[in-house]
Design a protein around this motif. Structure first.
Motif, short mmCIF file in Angstrom:
data_model
loop_
_atom_site.label_atom_id
_atom_site.label_comp_id
_atom_site.label_asym_id
_atom_site.label_seq_id
_atom_site.Cartn_x
_atom_site.Cartn_y
_atom_site.Cartn_z
N GLN A 85 -4.57 3.78 -8.25
CA GLN A 85 -3.78 2.65 -7.77
C GLN A 85 -4.68 1.47 -7.42
N LYS A 86 -4.13 0.29 -7.63
CA LYS A 86 -4.87 -0.96 -7.42
C LYS A 86 -5.32 -1.07 -5.95
N GLY A 87 -6.55 -1.49 -5.77
CA GLY A 87 -7.03 -1.74 -4.42
C GLY A 87 -7.37 -0.48 -3.64
N PHE A 88 -7.43 0.67 -4.35
CA PHE A 88 -7.79 1.92 -3.67
C PHE A 88 -9.24 1.85 -3.20
N VAL A 89 -9.49 2.23 -1.97
CA VAL A 89 -10.85 2.21 -1.44
C VAL A 89 -11.35 3.63 -1.17
N GLY A 90 -10.49 4.48 -0.66
CA GLY A 90 -10.89 5.84 -0.33
C GLY A 90 -9.76 6.51 0.43
N LEU A 91 -9.99 7.72 0.90
CA LEU A 91 -8.98 8.39 1.71
C LEU A 91 -9.04 7.85 3.14
N SER A 92 -7.94 8.00 3.85
CA SER A 92 -7.94 7.53 5.24
C SER A 92 -8.25 8.66 6.22
N ALA B 238 0.84 -1.20 0.00
CA ALA B 238 0.00 0.00 0.00
C ALA B 238 0.87 1.25 0.00
N HIS B 239 1.97 1.21 0.74
CA HIS B 239 2.83 2.39 0.81
C HIS B 239 3.60 2.62 -0.48
N ILE B 240 3.93 1.56 -1.20
CA ILE B 240 4.61 1.73 -2.49
C ILE B 240 3.63 2.39 -3.48
N LYS B 241 2.39 1.88 -3.52
CA LYS B 241 1.39 2.48 -4.43
C LYS B 241 1.13 3.93 -4.05
N ASP B 242 1.06 4.18 -2.74
CA ASP B 242 0.82 5.54 -2.27
C ASP B 242 1.97 6.47 -2.68
N ALA B 243 3.19 5.94 -2.64
CA ALA B 243 4.36 6.73 -3.02
C ALA B 243 4.32 7.04 -4.51
N VAL B 244 3.87 6.09 -5.31
CA VAL B 244 3.72 6.32 -6.75
C VAL B 244 2.80 7.52 -6.98
N ALA B 245 1.65 7.51 -6.30
CA ALA B 245 0.69 8.61 -6.47
C ALA B 245 1.31 9.94 -6.04
N LEU B 246 2.06 9.93 -4.95
CA LEU B 246 2.62 11.20 -4.47
C LEU B 246 3.76 11.69 -5.36
N CYS B 247 4.57 10.77 -5.87
CA CYS B 247 5.63 11.19 -6.79
C CYS B 247 4.99 11.84 -8.02
N GLU B 248 3.93 11.25 -8.51
CA GLU B 248 3.21 11.84 -9.64
C GLU B 248 2.66 13.21 -9.26
N LEU B 249 2.08 13.29 -8.07
CA LEU B 249 1.51 14.57 -7.63
C LEU B 249 2.59 15.66 -7.63
N PHE B 250 3.74 15.35 -7.03
CA PHE B 250 4.76 16.38 -6.88
C PHE B 250 5.35 16.77 -8.23
N ALA B 251 5.53 15.78 -9.13
CA ALA B 251 6.03 16.08 -10.48
C ALA B 251 5.02 16.99 -11.20
N ALA C 71 -4.48 7.17 2.36
CA ALA C 71 -5.57 6.44 1.72
C ALA C 71 -5.77 5.09 2.36
N GLN C 72 -6.96 4.56 2.10
CA GLN C 72 -7.26 3.17 2.43
C GLN C 72 -7.13 2.37 1.15
N TYR C 73 -6.26 1.38 1.18
CA TYR C 73 -6.19 0.39 0.11
C TYR C 73 -6.65 -0.93 0.72
N VAL C 74 -7.05 -1.84 -0.12
CA VAL C 74 -7.56 -3.10 0.42
C VAL C 74 -6.45 -3.85 1.16
N ASP C 75 -5.18 -3.52 0.85
CA ASP C 75 -4.08 -4.19 1.55
C ASP C 75 -3.44 -3.36 2.66
N GLY C 76 -3.84 -2.10 2.83
CA GLY C 76 -3.22 -1.32 3.90
C GLY C 76 -3.67 0.13 3.92
N THR C 77 -3.26 0.82 4.98
CA THR C 77 -3.65 2.21 5.22
C THR C 77 -2.39 3.07 5.21
N THR C 78 -2.47 4.25 4.58
CA THR C 78 -1.29 5.12 4.54
C THR C 78 -1.59 6.48 5.18
#
Lengths: 623, 623
Positions: free
Chosen positions: A376-383, A336-349, A421-428
């Motif tokens: 991102q895969k398994g995204f459920v919503g914000l945390s 979940a944290h790797i996917k979350d990091a992908v989204a944030l790297c995209e955001l900052f770029a 965010a909440q992903y089905v595999d973890g919370t960030t």
């Protein structure tokens, strides 16, 4: 936060005061009625149907208690909310500013305004047992009494009150949970046996969701659902809206139709019947039977259990078991944290490109972050609601951008984004503080102190059995040395596809009742610095407690340290690298190396080139 | 520690059990009798007449509780004393090893051995109110009851019990105290007015000594005297052996014969009449009158005050006022520490010469230290029994050399000396760890970690309002990083010509109830490391809390730091200087510079040449 114009409450208060005299609800009129925040499960976030304090006074912050007497109406909240509360309440209400010397406590205020021998009412489902005890004692000492009003008087006057949510339940397989609910029940019962406990009453929604490997969406940001559970040595009683149990996958998951063993057969009951069922259980208790219930559970359920047989506990065995993540949960949190990091790297770029155009605001940046996460895969919503804040707004610790406060991101001000965010595999849950132009010397200086504090906690080695509060000062030492500080704790427990704030561990100077840190626990590490009217800085990673292997092993106690799960670059431009020690520079470089390696591979896989370029650029070693 | 052969207790226990059945002392026989350590003032050190637990079981350690039933006799003590207790008690007694999992608590044990509906007796003067409450509750839950036995049953069988000491009282002038007792009373009354308190009952001996600017010698090491005081808004009642008040200097000091103002007139009463006087005061209380008493005061005095009017406090206003030293007290403490450093420099110079001869033992070194201290002006006595320990004895944290354990100081083992004295102007407490030959690499490594911890606390800058427990981890970080630790707190409050251990501040992971550190408070800074069977290391300075002036001043809170009062060189030979940071090396050099300057001048003045040479040699800068 909703509207900032005051709610008109004159008529509502008239109706509430009418209800306070109405003997339909109780034998004698009450002279005051307390409306706490919160629901019957003492949840941190609540569903719209439970926003009773907001309904009666208009103030919708997360913390506040309203009290209405025949003549007065007053609302207590803390410093985070003084401005907001004063804007949202009309002048039927007195704002009671907690933390100021001249502000009376609720008890003292009640005693000062009530006529002799008054009765003060409260909904016993909403007030926690420990709070009831304190309030009741204080009132009794002045000749008044606290009385439980079974029908909620706000509900009685709230004609368009929303329904209690009953969202679809999601089952989680072993690949996510690592442990079947049957095994969780078995280990709970082992703990009950060890402590000679016959029954356990679960009231916290995240504990029940964790126990049964189920998730819901009854409360925004928190993947939980309204339910109670009572576990005995041979029975499991599950109280939930029965309509939710028709789904065959769910029935199969819970083995409702064909339990594997009699003691793992789940008896289902309507949500509302928990009170009468617990009464029935208590009526049949033997003299030696003991019942576990959290001391923060509702007064109502707590008092059903005869005092001699009640064993209140600060943290339930489920809370403790849930806090120590197993290998599958840790793996899920890492993903979940790797996917979350992908989204944030995209955001900052993306921000780097867009900000010069002058079109990005706090709100649109937050929306963009959500959009990118949702890809991102398994995204459920914000945390939790994204804190997206520019310049002076960053100094408001619990800021949430509103149309009337919304600022544009520029090259001239610090940008702080705390989101998850909440992903089905973890919370960030991650905070980064970034400058898109040239930060001032003071901003860099403060950022560097905060970074030193962040590293001091993250790299700390400490013995097994150490409580998190003993690490709090490490996060502050560099700030303190320069006369600076921040007025919040350093870290909180984080659930795995569950609540972003959870007990029983944390890192804060405020509590002494936290449980010791253990390998497998997950907490945040988030020191900050806030310069009122100017900027805010916070650096937050979610970190996993892992065994450490120092040179020695005193008394065979073993040592622990932290491994960052969050893998998002920390802006080098904001650092005074010459203020860092060699050890701190090594930490930054190793952290960035890992970000580049792990998140870079995923960005590559997802074909997100611009974000990858940004990541590589932002993770160059410092010297 | 006295003898290590067991005390023969069969006949004594027979007599005590006889007394437990004797209706002279109470209406019904009791089935168990609890004998706590301690006196009616809950003193840490006690007078011989109060060593009742030692008398009945033979064990004379500082902590332990004996319980005698009709059949059994058991004594609870902690890990420091398992060996000693097992040697000092005969086999009428069962040693209850506290801290081991299998050891029952006193309550659980009583419940397991007592017949139904038993009465458990205790002297209500010896047991603190909070302990009484807990024990009483636990026993009641099992159908037993805790009863107050007014006549102490140990005294009833202790035929040669020593008399309660009644030593000469010493008056302290303003040059030492900085504040007259009249001003102290006035400021106490101001606090009472602020909190709407009508009466204050003082029971702690050091608080009473501090209040009246008097000192006694009733308890070894502690310059206190047996007394109680009750202060009202217009009256001062002083309970003390009246024979002590004949000295004209004392009568003048207390203005017994010609009080300056009626409200500053001290009424004197016999020590024993405090109970009946407090009863009389309480009988005349108005409904709104409130009485302050420490929650650690005796159950007996506490229960005289009607519950509705009793306001128990964890720390009394005297305790809080006493902790913050004024300019005269600080000046006195500084002078005492310089004199103490002179004695220690002489000791270490002497040891360096004598040790090669093989004639110095732990005991003779301790005696020499006392002799050298006694040559200093204003010396009154030691402030606690000297811990003088060589090699493996150093790893026993509360070691005190005895003829049977006495080791010879050599060039091959680490020597640890923790000692201090009472001077008329202040109290000292200092630990140094020294090697007279060549320390091992591991000894040096550990010493260096301990030094880093000591400096981390001593040099810490922290905001006003910070509690000492938040600094505890600073002392451990370097040890933790290598997997090491020490199992005691880091610091305690130190009195000014008063008890060497005092509240309400300290530096320890163990408590959350300490009061915030304030400029003028004095605490010890004493991290350590103990390698069982091999050596012990501890570095202790007494330090003064002083304002710090960092670069910024967040929210105008102000910052604090510490100034070392102890000025005795820290052995450079034991340091791995390359393990130290530049900041740490600077701290060592600045500390040694100050030792050389301040103590050097005094050694010069006293003409102590060899010690001066030693000092100069030991304070050369490190690089």
């Amino acid at each position: 936060m909703g509207s900032m114009s005051p709610k008109i409450t004159g008529e509502l208060l008239r109706q509430l005061r009418q209800a306070m005299k109405n003997c339909k609800y109780f034998s004698e009129p009450i002279q005051a009625y307390i409306v706490p925040s919160g629901d019957a499960h003492q949840s941190e976030y609540i569903a719209p149907c439970d926003c009773r304090r907001e309904f009666i006074c208009g103030f919708n912050g997360s913390a506040g208690t309203a009290i209405v007497t025949e003549q007065y109406a007053a609302m207590w909240t803390d410093g985070r909310y003084f401005l907001q509360a004063s804007q949202q309440m009309d002048n039927n209400w007195t704002l009671m500013k907690m933390g100021l010397k001249e502000t009376p406590s609720q008890e003292d205020w009640l005693i000062s305004v009530l006529p002799e021998n008054s009765k003060v009412g409260v909904d016993p489902w909403i007030i926690a047992a420990d709070q009831w005890k304190n309030m009741s004692k204080a009132l009794a000492s002045a000749g008044h009494s606290l009385v439980a009003v079974q029908d909620n008087l706000i509900d009685a006057v709230w004609t368009d009150r929303p329904k209690r949510p009953s969202t679809q339940l999601r089952t989680l397989g072993l690949e996510y949970t690592g442990l079947s609910w049957q095994d969780k029940i078995t280990s709970l019962r082992a703990k009950m046996t060890e402590r000679k406990i016959s029954w356990f009453v679960a009231t916290a929604l995240d504990e029940i969701a964790w126990l049964f490997n189920l998730r819901g969406a009854d409360i925004e940001y928190n993947p939980v659902f309204f339910a109670y559970t009572i576990v005995g040595m041979n029975t499991i009683r599950f109280f939930v809206d029965l309509k939710r149990l028709s789904d065959p996958i769910l029935r199969d998951h819970l083995q409702l139709d064909s339990p594997s063993k009699p003691e793992l057969s789940i008896q289902t009951f309507p949500y509302e019947s928990v009170y009468t069922e617990l009464q029935a259980i208590c009526a049949a208790l033997g003299p030696k039977d003991k019942v576990w219930i959290c001391d923060k559970a509702s007064c109502s359920l707590t008092q059903v259990i005869p005092k001699a047989q009640r064993t209140p506990i600060p943290y339930t065995p489920l809370c403790l078991a849930k806090a120590v993540k197993n290998a599958s949960e840790i793996q899920g949190m890492k993903m979940a944290h790797i996917k979350d990091a992908v989204a944030l790297c995209e955001l900052f770029a993306w921000l780097e490109k867009e900000i010069p155009k002058g079109t990005v605001t706090e709100i649109s940046a937050a929306d963009k972050a959500e959009e990118l996460r949702s890809q991102q895969k398994g995204f459920v919503g914000l945390s939790f609601p994204t804190i997206s804040s520019v310049g002076p707004n960053g100094a408001i610790i619990h800021y949430r951008p509103l149309p009337e406060t919304n600022r544009t991101l520029t090259m001239n001000e610090v940008y702080l984004i705390d989101s998850g965010a909440q992903y089905v595999d973890g919370t960030t849950d991650v905070t980064r503080t970034i400058h898109f132009g040239t930060p001032s010397a003071f901003e860099k200086e403060c950022f560097t102190y905060v970074l030193k504090g962040h590293i001091a906690v993250s790299a700390a080695v400490f013995p097994n059995g150490t409580k998190g509060h003993l690490l709090d000062s490490f996060a502050r030492a560099a700030l303190w040395e320069s006369g600076l500080d921040y007025l919040h704790g350093t870290g909180h427990g984080v659930g795995c596809f569950l609540n972003v704030h959870e007990g029983p561990c944390g890192i804060s100077y405020k509590t002494f009742a936290d449980e010791p840190l253990e390998a497998g626990m997950i907490v945040s590490d988030e020191p900050g610095y806030y310069e009122d009217g100017s900027f805010g800085i916070r650096l937050e990673n979610v970190v996993l407690v892992v065994p450490a292997k120092p040179k020695y092993n005193y008394r065979n106690r073993g040592s622990l340290t932290f491994e960052p799960l969050t893998l998002v670059p920390i802006q080098v431009k904001m650092m005074n690298t010459e203020q860092l020690t060699q050890k701190e520079r090594d930490w930054v470089n190793e952290y960035h190396r890992k970000c580049q390696e792990v998140v870079g591979a995923e960005l590559e896989r997802q074909g997100r080139k611009e974000a990858l370029e940004w990541l590589v650029r932002e993770t160059q070693p410092i010297i």
